[in-house]
Scaffold this motif. Structure first.
Motif: not given
Ligand SMILES: Nc1ncnc2c1ncn2[C@@H]1O[C@H](COP(=O)(O)OP(=O)(O)OP(=O)(O)O)[C@@H](O)[C@H]1O
Length: 152
Positions: A13-15, A76-79, A123-126
């Motif tokens: 949450s909030g990513a 994909s993962f955003s954080c 894939i990780v997106i910061v």
């Protein structure tokens, strides 16, 4: 040529998942459909009219592991980088009660720990910097976007 694949955007949450998706859909009208596929929260205004998945379905997950399990293809993962900005982002968004905010923060902490496990996401997106994260997301999806545009 294979058809477009579902894209799963998962993260705590909030990513910034909704923020990135809204922008992507606005910039590529008619390319993406949208489904809140797996989330622990109630729909926000405007999310109920998600009628008619168009071509490239975007699936938004707020709970990390089940989404990653179901879609093993490309996830994909955003954080955000630290837990402090997450709390600020969620407070500033003004969509939560204190109780739901605390639940989200706890879930976000767990999600962030799990996301460090190798192989959970392709894939990780910061999302520290929204512009940078958006450019990264667009780049990752470029091929799929072209496929949909060419098929029109
Ligand atoms: N890179 C960023 N820097 C600062 N604020 C951001 C950034 N990205 C998004 N935000 C803000 O953070 C808040 C949370 O973003 P958003 O609603 O997109 O998160 P979410 O991942 O969809 O959360 P949830 O799972 O709770 O729906 C929003 O108010 C948004 O404007």
């Amino acid at each position: 040529m294979s058809g477009p694949r579902p894209v799963v955007l998962s993260g705590p949450s909030g990513a910034g998942k909704s923020t990135l998706l809204k922008r992507l859909m606005k910039d590529h009208e008619g390319v993406f459909g949208f489904s809140v596929s797996h989330t622990t929260r109630n729909p926000r205004p405007g999310e109920e009219d998600g009628k008619g998945l168009n071509n490239l379905p975007m699936l938004l997950g707020a709970t990390l592991l089940p989404v990653a399990d179901v879609f093993s293809s490309e996830t994909s993962f955003s954080c955000p980088n630290e837990s402090e900005p997450t709390e600020k982002r969620l407070r500033d968004r003004q969509t939560e009660t204190e109780e739901s905010l605390q639940k989200r923060l706890e879930a976000a902490r767990i999600d962030m720990e799990l996301s460090k496990e190798a192989g959970v996401f392709d894939i990780v997106i910061v999302n520290d910097d929204l512009e940078k994260a958006y450019e990264e997301l667009k780049e990752i999806l470029n091929e799929e976007i072209k496929k949909v545009q060419e098929a029109k």
